[in-house]
Scaffold this motif. Structure first.
Motif, PDB file in Angstrom:
ATOM      1  N   HIS A  12       0.857  -1.183   0.000  1.00 29.11           N
ATOM      2  CA  HIS A  12       0.000   0.000   0.000  1.00 29.11           C
ATOM      3  C   HIS A  12       0.893   1.233   0.000  1.00 29.11           C
ATOM      4  N   VAL A  13       0.888   1.919  -1.140  1.00 35.49           N
ATOM      5  CA  VAL A  13       1.723   3.102  -1.321  1.00 35.49           C
ATOM      6  C   VAL A  13       0.849   4.185  -1.949  1.00 35.49           C
ATOM      7  N   SER A  14       1.008   5.420  -1.469  1.00 36.46           N
ATOM      8  CA  SER A  14       0.264   6.531  -2.051  1.00 36.46           C
ATOM      9  C   SER A  14       0.590   6.667  -3.531  1.00 36.46           C
ATOM     10  N   ARG A  15      -0.341   7.150  -4.294  1.00 36.59           N
ATOM     11  CA  ARG A  15      -0.141   7.326  -5.735  1.00 36.59           C
ATOM     12  C   ARG A  15       1.047   8.241  -6.021  1.00 36.59           C
ATOM     13  N   GLU A  16       1.203   9.293  -5.231  1.00 41.66           N
ATOM     14  CA  GLU A  16       2.340  10.207  -5.360  1.00 41.66           C
ATOM     15  C   GLU A  16       3.053  10.267  -4.016  1.00 41.66           C
ATOM     16  N   HIS A  17       3.713   9.190  -3.670  1.00 37.85           N
ATOM     17  CA  HIS A  17       4.310   9.012  -2.347  1.00 37.85           C
ATOM     18  C   HIS A  17       5.683   9.681  -2.231  1.00 37.85           C
ATOM     19  N   ALA A  18       6.541   9.405  -3.207  1.00 38.79           N
ATOM     20  CA  ALA A  18       7.913   9.918  -3.165  1.00 38.79           C
ATOM     21  C   ALA A  18       8.467   9.967  -4.582  1.00 38.79           C
ATOM     22  N   VAL A  19       9.563  10.702  -4.721  1.00 34.98           N
ATOM     23  CA  VAL A  19      10.228  10.786  -6.023  1.00 34.98           C
ATOM     24  C   VAL A  19      11.721  10.575  -5.808  1.00 34.98           C
ATOM     25  N   ILE A  20      12.361   9.912  -6.776  1.00 33.47           N
ATOM     26  CA  ILE A  20      13.819   9.739  -6.760  1.00 33.47           C
ATOM     27  C   ILE A  20      14.376  10.545  -7.923  1.00 33.47           C
ATOM     28  N   ARG A  21      15.350  11.387  -7.607  1.00 39.90           N
ATOM     29  CA  ARG A  21      15.974  12.241  -8.628  1.00 39.90           C
ATOM     30  C   ARG A  21      17.472  12.009  -8.644  1.00 39.90           C
ATOM     31  N   LYS A  22      18.060  12.198  -9.814  1.00 37.96           N
ATOM     32  CA  LYS A  22      19.513  12.137  -9.964  1.00 37.96           C
ATOM     33  C   LYS A  22      20.027  13.565 -10.106  1.00 37.96           C
ATOM     34  N   VAL A  23      20.919  13.963  -9.201  1.00 40.68           N
ATOM     35  CA  VAL A  23      21.501  15.302  -9.213  1.00 40.68           C
ATOM     36  C   VAL A  23      23.011  15.154  -9.105  1.00 40.68           C
ATOM     37  N   ASP A  24      23.734  15.682 -10.082  1.00 40.06           N
ATOM     38  CA  ASP A  24      25.196  15.616 -10.098  1.00 40.06           C
ATOM     39  C   ASP A  24      25.714  14.192  -9.870  1.00 40.06           C
ATOM     40  N   GLY A  25      25.053  13.217 -10.486  1.00 42.36           N
ATOM     41  CA  GLY A  25      25.501  11.830 -10.413  1.00 42.36           C
ATOM     42  C   GLY A  25      25.109  11.090  -9.141  1.00 42.36           C
ATOM     43  N   LYS A  26      24.365  11.750  -8.259  1.00 40.82           N
ATOM     44  CA  LYS A  26      23.914  11.114  -7.014  1.00 40.82           C
ATOM     45  C   LYS A  26      22.395  11.042  -7.025  1.00 40.82           C
ATOM     46  N   HIS A  27      21.850  10.008  -6.367  1.00 40.31           N
ATOM     47  CA  HIS A  27      20.408   9.826  -6.312  1.00 40.31           C
ATOM     48  C   HIS A  27      19.869  10.276  -4.956  1.00 40.31           C
ATOM     49  N   TYR A  28      18.744  10.974  -5.010  1.00 37.72           N
ATOM     50  CA  TYR A  28      18.082  11.484  -3.813  1.00 37.72           C
ATOM     51  C   TYR A  28      16.622  11.072  -3.845  1.00 37.72           C
ATOM     52  N   ILE A  29      16.078  10.767  -2.677  1.00 39.19           N
ATOM     53  CA  ILE A  29      14.654  10.481  -2.553  1.00 39.19           C
ATOM     54  C   ILE A  29      14.019  11.619  -1.766  1.00 39.19           C
ATOM     55  N   GLU A  30      12.829  12.017  -2.189  1.00 38.04           N
ATOM     56  CA  GLU A  30      12.105  13.093  -1.514  1.00 38.04           C
ATOM     57  C   GLU A  30      10.677  12.628  -1.261  1.00 38.04           C
ATOM     58  N   ASP A  31      10.238  12.716  -0.018  1.00 40.21           N
ATOM     59  CA  ASP A  31       8.865  12.386   0.329  1.00 40.21           C
ATOM     60  C   ASP A  31       7.955  13.499  -0.192  1.00 40.21           C
ATOM     61  N   LEU A  32       6.829  13.131  -0.759  1.00 37.05           N
ATOM     62  CA  LEU A  32       5.901  14.117  -1.321  1.00 37.05           C
ATOM     63  C   LEU A  32       4.743  14.370  -0.366  1.00 37.05           C
TER      64      LEU A  32
END
Length: 73
Positions: A12-32
């Motif tokens: 069970h995960v929200s439809r727009e729960h989190a996003v993973i982005r690549k910035v300067d070769g590193k990956h970050y996760i952000e809770d929405l």
């Protein structure tokens, strides 16, 4: 990413729960601003840098973050 689910249970995960982005070769996760939050290695986060081997939890879903590099030779 691998998703681990408990036997015979749907994650069970929200439809727009989190996003993973690549910035300067590193990956970050952000809770929405999800109701149940996002966790990395058991700690609730708003934003975090991901490293191979990290465990991500979104709702009832657990994901293993793993980066594989392919040799160009």
């Amino acid at each position: 990413m691998q998703v681990f689910q408990q036997e015979q249970q749907r994650a069970h995960v929200s439809r727009e729960h989190a996003v993973i982005r690549k910035v300067d070769g590193k990956h970050y996760i952000e809770d929405l601003k999800s109701r149940n939050g996002s966790y990395v290695n058991g700690e609730r986060i708003e934003s975090a840098q991901l490293n191979t081997g990290d465990e991500i939890r979104l709702g009832t879903a657990r994901l293993a973050y793993k980066v594989d590099y392919i040799s160009s030779s």
